[in-house]
Design an enzyme around this catalytic site. Sequence first.
Site, PDB file in Angstrom:
ATOM      1  N   ARG A  89       0.609  -1.427   0.110  1.00 33.08           N
ATOM      2  CA  ARG A  89       0.026  -0.237  -0.271  1.00 33.08           C
ATOM      3  C   ARG A  89       0.847   0.940   0.079  1.00 33.08           C
ATOM      4  O   ARG A  89       0.489   2.074  -0.898  1.00 33.08           O
ATOM      5  CB  ARG A  89      -1.088   0.320   1.455  1.00 33.08           C
ATOM      6  CG  ARG A  89      -1.991  -0.698   0.907  1.00 33.08           C
ATOM      7  CD  ARG A  89      -2.449  -1.177   2.792  1.00 33.08           C
ATOM      8  NE  ARG A  89      -1.578  -2.551   2.863  1.00 33.08           N
ATOM      9  CZ  ARG A  89      -2.240  -3.813   2.099  1.00 33.08           C
ATOM     10  NH1 ARG A  89      -3.452  -3.729   1.731  1.00 33.08           N
ATOM     11  NH2 ARG A  89      -1.523  -4.744   2.980  1.00 33.08           N
ATOM     12  N   THR A  90       2.050   1.419   0.562  1.00 34.97           N
ATOM     13  CA  THR A  90       2.539   2.359   1.164  1.00 34.97           C
ATOM     14  C   THR A  90       3.023   2.968  -0.601  1.00 34.97           C
ATOM     15  O   THR A  90       3.238   3.832  -0.643  1.00 34.97           O
ATOM     16  CB  THR A  90       4.252   2.117   2.187  1.00 34.97           C
ATOM     17  OG1 THR A  90       2.923   1.670   3.244  1.00 34.97           O
ATOM     18  CG2 THR A  90       4.767   3.796   2.388  1.00 34.97           C
ATOM     19  N   LYS A 118      28.142  -4.396  -3.009  1.00 34.50           N
ATOM     20  CA  LYS A 118      29.249  -4.945  -2.981  1.00 34.50           C
ATOM     21  C   LYS A 118      29.953  -3.675  -2.323  1.00 34.50           C
ATOM     22  O   LYS A 118      30.646  -3.369  -2.624  1.00 34.50           O
ATOM     23  CB  LYS A 118      29.415  -4.066  -4.450  1.00 34.50           C
ATOM     24  CG  LYS A 118      28.995  -4.712  -5.927  1.00 34.50           C
ATOM     25  CD  LYS A 118      29.438  -3.787  -7.471  1.00 34.50           C
ATOM     26  CE  LYS A 118      28.313  -3.347  -8.772  1.00 34.50           C
ATOM     27  NZ  LYS A 118      28.588  -2.904  -9.616  1.00 34.50           N
ATOM     28  N   ARG A 139      11.501   3.568   2.886  1.00 32.65           N
ATOM     29  CA  ARG A 139      11.352   3.264   3.866  1.00 32.65           C
ATOM     30  C   ARG A 139      12.477   1.779   4.298  1.00 32.65           C
ATOM     31  O   ARG A 139      13.334   1.010   2.999  1.00 32.65           O
ATOM     32  CB  ARG A 139      10.318   1.721   3.491  1.00 32.65           C
ATOM     33  CG  ARG A 139       9.635   0.511   4.330  1.00 32.65           C
ATOM     34  CD  ARG A 139       8.776   0.175   3.551  1.00 32.65           C
ATOM     35  NE  ARG A 139       8.128   1.081   4.548  1.00 32.65           N
ATOM     36  CZ  ARG A 139       6.368   0.336   4.492  1.00 32.65           C
ATOM     37  NH1 ARG A 139       6.055  -1.154   4.610  1.00 32.65           N
ATOM     38  NH2 ARG A 139       5.259   1.020   5.164  1.00 32.65           N
ATOM     39  N   HIS A 172       6.232   6.043  11.335  1.00 29.15           N
ATOM     40  CA  HIS A 172       5.373   6.053  10.087  1.00 29.15           C
ATOM     41  C   HIS A 172       4.883   7.526   9.665  1.00 29.15           C
ATOM     42  O   HIS A 172       3.034   6.932   9.861  1.00 29.15           O
ATOM     43  CB  HIS A 172       4.315   4.699  10.452  1.00 29.15           C
ATOM     44  CG  HIS A 172       4.249   4.212   8.662  1.00 29.15           C
ATOM     45  ND1 HIS A 172       4.229   4.790   8.012  1.00 29.15           N
ATOM     46  CD2 HIS A 172       3.831   3.176   8.010  1.00 29.15           C
ATOM     47  CE1 HIS A 172       3.694   4.487   6.241  1.00 29.15           C
ATOM     48  NE2 HIS A 172       3.606   3.656   6.528  1.00 29.15           N
TER      49      HIS A 172
HETATM   50  C1  NCD Z   1       1.753  -0.820   8.359  1.00 29.02           C
HETATM   51  C2  NCD Z   1       3.233  -0.586   8.051  1.00 29.02           C
HETATM   52  O1  NCD Z   1       4.339  -1.137   7.542  1.00 29.02           O
HETATM   53  O2  NCD Z   1       3.682  -0.070   9.445  1.00 29.02           O
HETATM   54  N1  NCD Z   1       2.038  -1.473   7.083  1.00 29.02           N
HETATM   55  C3  NCD Z   1       1.482  -0.250   6.232  1.00 29.02           C
HETATM   56  O3  NCD Z   1       1.981   0.922   5.901  1.00 29.02           O
HETATM   57  N2  NCD Z   1       0.031   0.562   5.482  1.00 29.02           N
HETATM   58  C4  NCD Z   1       1.724  -1.277   9.614  1.00 29.02           C
HETATM   59  C5  NCD Z   1       2.154  -3.510   8.751  1.00 29.02           C
HETATM   60  O4  NCD Z   1       2.686  -4.074   8.678  1.00 29.02           O
HETATM   61  O5  NCD Z   1       1.582  -3.744  10.427  1.00 29.02           O
END
Ligand code: NCD
Length: 361
Positions: A89-90, A118, A139, A172
Site C-alpha cells: 500500500r505505501t 558490492k 522505507r 511511519h
Molecule cells: C504498516 C507498516 O508497514 O508499518 N503497513 C502499512 O504501511 N500500511 C502496518 C503493518 O505492516 O502492520
Amino acid sequence: MRKHNIFDIPWKTFQALPLEEKSAYLAHRDGTIYHTLFAQQFDEALLERLALLANAIRAIAKTRAGTAFLQSQVCHKRAMLYFSQPSSRTFLSFISACQILGMKTAEVRDTSISSEFKGESKEDSIRTFSSYFDLIIMRTPEKGLAEQMAWTLSNSDRPIPIINAGSGPDQHPTQALLDIYTLLRSFERRGGLRDRTVVFCGDLLRGRTVRSLSYLLTNFSNIRQIFVAPEPLQIAPDVLEILDKKGVSYACSNNLQAVIPEADAVYMTRIQDEWDKSKGESARIDTSHFKFGLNELALLSPRAIIMHPLPRRDEISTEVDGDPRAMYWRQMRNGMWIRTALIAMVFGCEHAILDYHRANF
Ligand code: NCD
C-alpha cells in the site's frame, strides 16, 4: 539560495536534539514541510491544511482537465522510491501520488541487486540517488536512517527532500497522516476531531503506525487513547511519557470487549512477528482476545469507525468488512490523496492547487 534550512550542526549534535527542536531544520524557510521524518513535525494547523489540500486534489482529479492540471504541477521532477522492506500500500500509493502530480518515478526495492551488495554504504547510495532524482521516498528496517540521510543530503551540494515511508519499528509518519485524514473526514460533519476516544488494539509495542498516530492525536483537543494488548506487546513507556507530558488522558487494558462501547474509533493492528527476537516468540503469546469479529461489532457504537493500517491477518474478521463502520478500505485510498497533498506541499504547489479548486469548483 537554498529554500530550506541547512543542518549547520554536526550529525551527533543534531541526532541528540529533542524531536520538536529537530523540526525547524526539516522545514522550508517558510515553515512548510521539506523533509518528512516523524509525526512530531505536524501540528493541528498543518494537518488541517494538508487535509484541505487533499480534499481539493481529489475533487480536481475527477475531471480530465483537472487531471491534466494536476499532472502539470511537478512534471519537471523525478522521485526515487527506496524500499528495502516489504510494502504494498505505501509503495503503490506513493507511486500513484507521484503520477497524479506528473512526477516520473524509479525504484530500488531489492538492495541485493544494487551496489549496496558490492559494499557501498547507504550514505553513498543515497547521494547517488540524489544525483538523478529530486525526491527520495524511503522505507528501511533501520530506525533513524531516514533522519541521517536527510542530514547527509541537506549538507551536500545537491540537497533534495526525503520522505520517511516507515523506519523500523519506530515511526511511519505518512501512515499517521492518512489515519488522521480518515478521522477528520469521518467526524467532519459531527463536530470534528475533538472529545473522542480512540482504542488501539494488537501489537502496540512494535507497530510503528500506532506510535506515530498516538502522537499526532495529541494535537487535537480532548482525545482519549486506550491501548489494548497482551501484556508483552503493550505500548512502550516512551509513548506514554509523551502523553503524560501533554496531559492526554489514556488507559491501558487487556480487555477489548470491555472498552469497545466507549470507542469512537477502534484501530486494529497485526502482530508484528518479523521483529521477534527468537523464533516463534509471538506465536507463544495468546492473542485470541485481541481480534475484532461480529461479537465486537455488536458492542460498537453505531457512529464509531473501525480502522486498520493493513495488511491484516485475522485480527479483523472478513465478516466485518461489509459493515458501514468498517473504514479500512477507504482509509487506504485516503493514503493516496494525503500523500499527493504532502508531495504537492513539499514542492510548493499548495496555493496553485487551491486557487484552481476555488476557480473551478
Ligand atoms: C504498516 C507498516 O508497514 O508499518 N503497513 C502499512 O504501511 N500500511 C502496518 C503493518 O505492516 O502492520
